[in-house]
Design a protein around this motif. Structure first.
Motif, short mmCIF file in Angstrom:
data_model
loop_
_atom_site.label_atom_id
_atom_site.label_comp_id
_atom_site.label_asym_id
_atom_site.label_seq_id
_atom_site.Cartn_x
_atom_site.Cartn_y
_atom_site.Cartn_z
N ASN A 199 -3.91 46.03 -33.11
CA ASN A 199 -3.57 44.65 -33.39
C ASN A 199 -2.88 44.02 -32.19
O ASN A 199 -1.99 44.63 -31.59
CB ASN A 199 -2.65 44.60 -34.62
CG ASN A 199 -2.52 43.21 -35.18
OD1 ASN A 199 -2.07 42.30 -34.49
ND2 ASN A 199 -2.93 43.04 -36.43
N ILE A 200 -3.29 42.79 -31.85
CA ILE A 200 -2.75 42.12 -30.68
C ILE A 200 -1.24 41.96 -30.78
O ILE A 200 -0.52 41.97 -29.76
CB ILE A 200 -3.43 40.74 -30.49
CG1 ILE A 200 -2.99 40.06 -29.19
CG2 ILE A 200 -3.16 39.82 -31.68
CD1 ILE A 200 -3.39 40.78 -27.95
N ILE A 201 -0.72 41.85 -32.01
CA ILE A 201 0.72 41.67 -32.18
C ILE A 201 1.48 42.86 -31.63
O ILE A 201 2.59 42.74 -31.09
CB ILE A 201 1.06 41.47 -33.67
CG1 ILE A 201 0.33 40.24 -34.23
CG2 ILE A 201 2.57 41.31 -33.87
CD1 ILE A 201 0.66 38.94 -33.51
N GLY A 202 0.87 44.05 -31.71
CA GLY A 202 1.54 45.24 -31.21
C GLY A 202 1.71 45.24 -29.70
O GLY A 202 2.51 46.02 -29.16
N LEU A 203 0.99 44.38 -29.00
CA LEU A 203 1.11 44.29 -27.55
C LEU A 203 2.16 43.26 -27.12
O LEU A 203 2.49 43.17 -25.94
CB LEU A 203 -0.24 43.92 -26.93
CG LEU A 203 -1.40 44.90 -27.18
CD1 LEU A 203 -2.68 44.34 -26.57
CD2 LEU A 203 -1.09 46.26 -26.59
N ILE A 204 2.65 42.49 -28.08
CA ILE A 204 3.65 41.46 -27.79
C ILE A 204 5.06 42.04 -27.92
O ILE A 204 5.33 42.84 -28.82
CB ILE A 204 3.48 40.26 -28.73
CG1 ILE A 204 2.03 39.74 -28.71
CG2 ILE A 204 4.45 39.14 -28.37
CD1 ILE A 204 1.56 39.27 -27.36
N HIS A 205 5.95 41.63 -27.03
CA HIS A 205 7.35 42.08 -27.11
C HIS A 205 7.92 41.68 -28.47
O HIS A 205 7.68 40.57 -28.95
CB HIS A 205 8.17 41.44 -25.98
CG HIS A 205 9.51 42.04 -25.81
ND1 HIS A 205 10.56 41.75 -26.65
CD2 HIS A 205 9.99 42.93 -24.89
CE1 HIS A 205 11.63 42.41 -26.27
NE2 HIS A 205 11.31 43.15 -25.18
N PRO A 206 8.66 42.56 -29.12
CA PRO A 206 9.19 42.28 -30.46
C PRO A 206 9.92 40.95 -30.57
O PRO A 206 9.83 40.27 -31.61
CB PRO A 206 10.14 43.46 -30.73
CG PRO A 206 9.57 44.57 -29.92
CD PRO A 206 9.02 43.93 -28.68
N ASP A 207 10.64 40.54 -29.53
CA ASP A 207 11.40 39.29 -29.59
C ASP A 207 10.50 38.06 -29.63
O ASP A 207 10.96 36.97 -29.98
CB ASP A 207 12.34 39.17 -28.38
CG ASP A 207 13.43 40.22 -28.40
OD1 ASP A 207 13.65 40.84 -29.47
OD2 ASP A 207 14.07 40.43 -27.35
N HIS A 208 9.24 38.22 -29.27
CA HIS A 208 8.33 37.08 -29.17
C HIS A 208 7.19 37.11 -30.19
O HIS A 208 6.33 36.23 -30.17
CB HIS A 208 7.73 37.02 -27.76
CG HIS A 208 8.75 36.76 -26.69
ND1 HIS A 208 8.42 36.81 -25.34
CD2 HIS A 208 10.07 36.45 -26.75
CE1 HIS A 208 9.50 36.56 -24.61
NE2 HIS A 208 10.50 36.35 -25.46
N ARG A 209 7.20 38.09 -31.06
CA ARG A 209 6.06 38.25 -31.96
C ARG A 209 5.93 37.12 -32.96
O ARG A 209 4.82 36.65 -33.25
CB ARG A 209 6.15 39.60 -32.69
CG ARG A 209 5.80 40.76 -31.79
CD ARG A 209 5.97 42.11 -32.45
NE ARG A 209 5.69 43.18 -31.49
CZ ARG A 209 5.91 44.47 -31.73
NH1 ARG A 209 6.41 44.85 -32.91
NH2 ARG A 209 5.62 45.37 -30.79
N GLN A 210 7.07 36.66 -33.51
CA GLN A 210 7.00 35.59 -34.49
C GLN A 210 6.42 34.32 -33.89
O GLN A 210 5.59 33.65 -34.49
CB GLN A 210 8.40 35.31 -35.06
CG GLN A 210 8.40 34.25 -36.18
CD GLN A 210 7.51 34.65 -37.34
OE1 GLN A 210 7.64 35.75 -37.89
NE2 GLN A 210 6.59 33.77 -37.74
N ARG A 211 6.85 33.99 -32.66
CA ARG A 211 6.33 32.80 -31.99
C ARG A 211 4.83 32.94 -31.71
O ARG A 211 4.06 31.98 -31.86
CB ARG A 211 7.12 32.59 -30.69
CG ARG A 211 6.74 31.31 -29.94
CD ARG A 211 7.95 30.74 -29.20
NE ARG A 211 8.61 31.74 -28.37
CZ ARG A 211 8.44 31.83 -27.05
NH1 ARG A 211 7.63 30.99 -26.45
NH2 ARG A 211 9.09 32.73 -26.35
#
Length: 243
Positions: A199-211
């Motif tokens: 999932n692409i979300i897993g490649l995003i830094h945790p602090d920025h996932r919601q945005r």
């Protein structure tokens, strides 16, 4: 035109229907000429060639593109079935119409089975022109489809080449899954290409996932198709990388 490349000849004539390129499988010059006269009287400008053997037929196919083939059912050296086999081998799409005296139901069914587009009896020759119109219309549609399919494939190849050679990291995402990542993207996030299939979300830094999730949702629903977002992704060894 030629009788085995000699004989009948009709020069192109400008008219509303354009030039009809006709290939005739017929022993008799007069029979072939009568068919051409019929088309000319209907308003077609025609160029035509008459062939009587497989070799002449193959030479004609290489010489130019043809729009229609008329075939006698009783050619001793080249019948309709042989002609269609040669067309298939050359991967050429030209409708073939058989014109003869009589056809049994079995002959009619067999001819349609191996690819003849129509069979016209000489005592019903008035059916020829509507058949010609139908076949030319269908042929134009098939040629247009093949043309645009070729353009589409060429466009896909160009796009793929641009993506593969780009120095920018590019990923295509569908329903949150990475369905394509170019080499620059793969190098940016991981040495293991299978890692980015998650999932692409897993490649995003945790602090920025919601945005990022909000941005994806807005794009997918058409609410926002232009915003750019400054984010961090997890690169090689999960090191934060600004993107």
């Amino acid at each position: 035109m030629s009788e085995g490349q000699t004989g009948l000849a009709i020069k192109p004539q400008a008219n509303r229907q354009g030039v009809l390129r006709l290939l005739i499988l017929e022993e008799s010059t007069s029979e072939a000429q009568s068919l051409i006269d019929l088309l000319r009287n209907a308003g077609y400008a025609a160029t035509a060639a008459r062939v009587k053997s497989p070799l002449e037929f193959q030479v004609a196919l290489k010489k130019q593109e043809w729009d229609l083939i008329f075939s006698s059912p009783s050619m001793p050296n080249l019948n309709a079935k042989q002609a269609l086999a040669l067309l298939a081998h050359a991967k050429i799409d030209v409708p073939l119409i058989i014109i003869g005296d009589q056809f049994t139901d079995e002959e009619h069914t067999e001819a349609l089975r191996y690819g003849v587009r129509a069979l016209i009896r000489k005592d019903q020759i008035d059916r020829l022109l509507p058949t010609v119109q139908r076949e030319l219309r269908d042929l134009a549609m098939r040629r247009a489809r093949h043309h645009y399919e070729k353009m589409f494939r060429e466009s896909e190849r160009r796009c793929q080449s641009l993506l593969e050679s780009s120095i920018n990291a590019i990923a295509c995402v569908r329903n949150g899954k990475v369905i394509y990542a170019n080499p620059a993207f793969t190098k940016l996030v991981s040495d293991d290409k299978s890692h980015i299939a998650n999932n692409i979300i897993g490649l995003i830094h945790p602090d920025h996932r919601q945005r990022f999730e909000t941005l994806l949702k807005d794009v997918e629903t058409g609410k926002n198709l232009s915003d750019k977002a400054d984010l961090q992704i997890l690169g090689t060894n999960d090191k934060p990388v600004p993107v």
